[in-house]
Design a protein around this motif. Structure first.
Motif, short mmCIF file in Angstrom:
data_model
loop_
_atom_site.label_atom_id
_atom_site.label_comp_id
_atom_site.label_asym_id
_atom_site.label_seq_id
_atom_site.Cartn_x
_atom_site.Cartn_y
_atom_site.Cartn_z
N PHE A 34 0.81 -1.21 0.00
CA PHE A 34 0.00 0.00 0.00
C PHE A 34 0.85 1.26 0.00
O PHE A 34 2.04 1.22 0.30
CB PHE A 34 -0.92 -0.01 1.23
CG PHE A 34 -1.80 -1.23 1.27
CD1 PHE A 34 -3.04 -1.22 0.67
CD2 PHE A 34 -1.37 -2.40 1.88
CE1 PHE A 34 -3.85 -2.34 0.67
CE2 PHE A 34 -2.17 -3.53 1.90
CZ PHE A 34 -3.41 -3.51 1.29
N ASN A 35 0.20 2.39 -0.33
CA ASN A 35 0.88 3.67 -0.39
C ASN A 35 1.14 4.27 0.98
O ASN A 35 1.92 5.21 1.10
CB ASN A 35 0.08 4.67 -1.23
CG ASN A 35 0.05 4.28 -2.68
OD1 ASN A 35 1.01 3.71 -3.19
ND2 ASN A 35 -1.04 4.57 -3.36
N GLY A 69 11.46 3.83 -7.14
CA GLY A 69 11.36 5.24 -6.75
C GLY A 69 10.14 5.55 -5.90
O GLY A 69 9.96 6.69 -5.48
N ASN A 70 9.30 4.57 -5.65
CA ASN A 70 8.11 4.76 -4.81
C ASN A 70 8.30 4.07 -3.47
O ASN A 70 9.08 3.13 -3.34
CB ASN A 70 6.87 4.16 -5.49
CG ASN A 70 6.54 4.87 -6.78
OD1 ASN A 70 6.60 6.09 -6.87
ND2 ASN A 70 6.21 4.09 -7.80
N THR A 71 7.57 4.53 -2.48
CA THR A 71 7.56 3.90 -1.17
C THR A 71 6.27 3.12 -1.03
O THR A 71 5.19 3.65 -1.27
CB THR A 71 7.66 4.94 -0.04
OG1 THR A 71 8.88 5.66 -0.21
CG2 THR A 71 7.64 4.28 1.32
N LEU A 72 6.41 1.85 -0.67
CA LEU A 72 5.25 0.99 -0.43
C LEU A 72 5.35 0.40 0.96
O LEU A 72 6.44 0.30 1.53
CB LEU A 72 5.20 -0.15 -1.46
CG LEU A 72 4.99 0.23 -2.91
CD1 LEU A 72 5.11 -1.00 -3.80
CD2 LEU A 72 3.63 0.89 -3.10
N PHE A 73 4.20 -0.01 1.49
CA PHE A 73 4.15 -0.65 2.79
C PHE A 73 3.55 -2.04 2.59
O PHE A 73 2.37 -2.17 2.26
CB PHE A 73 3.32 0.18 3.77
CG PHE A 73 3.96 1.50 4.08
CD1 PHE A 73 4.79 1.63 5.19
CD2 PHE A 73 3.76 2.59 3.26
CE1 PHE A 73 5.40 2.84 5.47
CE2 PHE A 73 4.37 3.81 3.55
CZ PHE A 73 5.19 3.94 4.65
N ARG A 74 4.39 -3.07 2.77
CA ARG A 74 3.94 -4.45 2.62
C ARG A 74 3.21 -4.86 3.90
O ARG A 74 3.76 -4.77 4.99
CB ARG A 74 5.12 -5.38 2.40
CG ARG A 74 5.77 -5.20 1.06
CD ARG A 74 6.92 -6.19 0.92
NE ARG A 74 7.55 -6.03 -0.38
CZ ARG A 74 8.80 -6.37 -0.63
NH1 ARG A 74 9.56 -6.87 0.32
NH2 ARG A 74 9.29 -6.22 -1.84
N ALA A 75 1.98 -5.34 3.72
CA ALA A 75 1.16 -5.78 4.85
C ALA A 75 1.31 -7.28 5.00
O ALA A 75 0.83 -8.05 4.15
CB ALA A 75 -0.30 -5.39 4.61
N ARG A 76 1.98 -7.70 6.07
CA ARG A 76 2.27 -9.12 6.27
C ARG A 76 1.86 -9.58 7.66
O ARG A 76 1.81 -8.79 8.60
CB ARG A 76 3.76 -9.40 6.07
CG ARG A 76 4.22 -9.16 4.64
CD ARG A 76 5.68 -9.47 4.47
NE ARG A 76 6.03 -9.45 3.04
CZ ARG A 76 7.23 -9.72 2.58
NH1 ARG A 76 8.20 -10.05 3.40
NH2 ARG A 76 7.46 -9.69 1.28
#
Length: 108
Positions: A34-35, A69-76
């Motif tokens: 997610f963003n 170049g983007n930041t994502l947040f992996r939901a685990r």
């Protein structure tokens, strides 16, 4: 890349435990990237509710990653054995929640 759509209803509240800085060991599942961190936390909470019983002992882990170049947040949800991770993903997928198993990380 846009935020992945989550099935409704939205989950109220936030995770009480602080997120670990290092990924917990063992198998896990990923329920999205997610963003923002809040969306990742909501996805983890929703998955935990939808696969109750299977994910009760899982460790929520929303990790920031740089991709193209983007930041994502992996939901685990981590700290599972392989059978539980696969069973949880199968249940979530049947319920319309995208899920992939995450094998143990080498060297951890």
């Amino acid at each position: 890349a846009g935020e992945l759509a989550l099935p409704k209803p939205a989950v109220a509240g936030t995770l009480a435990a602080p997120l670990p800085a290092v990924a917990p060991g063992g198998w896990g599942i990923q329920v999205g990237a997610f963003n923002n961190q809040t969306a990742g936390q909501r996805a983890v909470a929703t998955a935990t509710q939808r696969a109750s019983g299977l994910l009760d002992s899982a460790i929520p882990h929303v990790v920031e990653v740089k991709a193209g170049g983007n930041t994502l947040f992996r939901a685990r949800l981590m700290g599972l054995d392989e059978k539980t991770a696969r069973s949880a993903c199968a249940r979530l997928s049947k319920g319309g929640i995208g899920c992939v198993t995450v094998p143990p990380q080498r060297g951890s």
